[in-house]
Write a protein that holds these residues in place. Structure first.
Motif, PDB file in Angstrom:
ATOM      1  N   TYR A  32       3.678   6.425 -10.077  1.00 59.80           N
ATOM      2  CA  TYR A  32       4.611   6.548 -11.071  1.00 59.80           C
ATOM      3  C   TYR A  32       4.846   5.312 -11.831  1.00 59.80           C
ATOM      4  N   TYR A  33       5.213   4.186 -11.143  1.00 55.59           N
ATOM      5  CA  TYR A  33       5.387   2.946 -11.971  1.00 55.59           C
ATOM      6  C   TYR A  33       4.397   2.321 -12.781  1.00 55.59           C
ATOM      7  N   THR A  60       5.405   6.581  -5.576  1.00 58.40           N
ATOM      8  CA  THR A  60       6.288   5.590  -6.378  1.00 58.40           C
ATOM      9  C   THR A  60       5.373   4.739  -7.079  1.00 58.40           C
TER      10      THR A  60
END
Length: 86
Positions: free
Chosen positions: A9-10, A6
């Motif tokens: 991804y960000y 996560t």
């Protein structure tokens, strides 16, 4: 694992570079100097990896050529590639 993916991804999707967030994490000192030193360190890692790759390629080719072993070029290229990829 999920937290790592996560965050990755960000960070990849974001408009700012990861290096632009560093001065906010470390408020002491000069932010430009911190970014510059990190970029120099990353550059040095890539250059040393390339030097090791070239050394492995030449040394493998030289040893294979001295002992007249077959496939000197192919094995030296494979050796250099393996040294380049960590």
């Amino acid at each position: 694992f999920i937290l790592f993916m996560t965050a990755l991804y960000y960070l990849l999707i974001g408009k700012k570079s990861v290096l632009q967030y560093l001065p906010t994490l470390f408020p002491f000192g000069n932010g430009d100097q911190l970014i510059g030193s990190i970029e120099l360190a990353i550059d040095a890692v890539f250059k040393s990896s390339l030097k090791i790759c070239i050394f492995h390629t030449i040394s493998t080719w030289l040893i294979y050529s001295i002992f007249n072993l077959p496939f000197a070029y192919i094995t030296s290229c494979i050796s250099g590639f393996i040294a380049l990829v960590p």
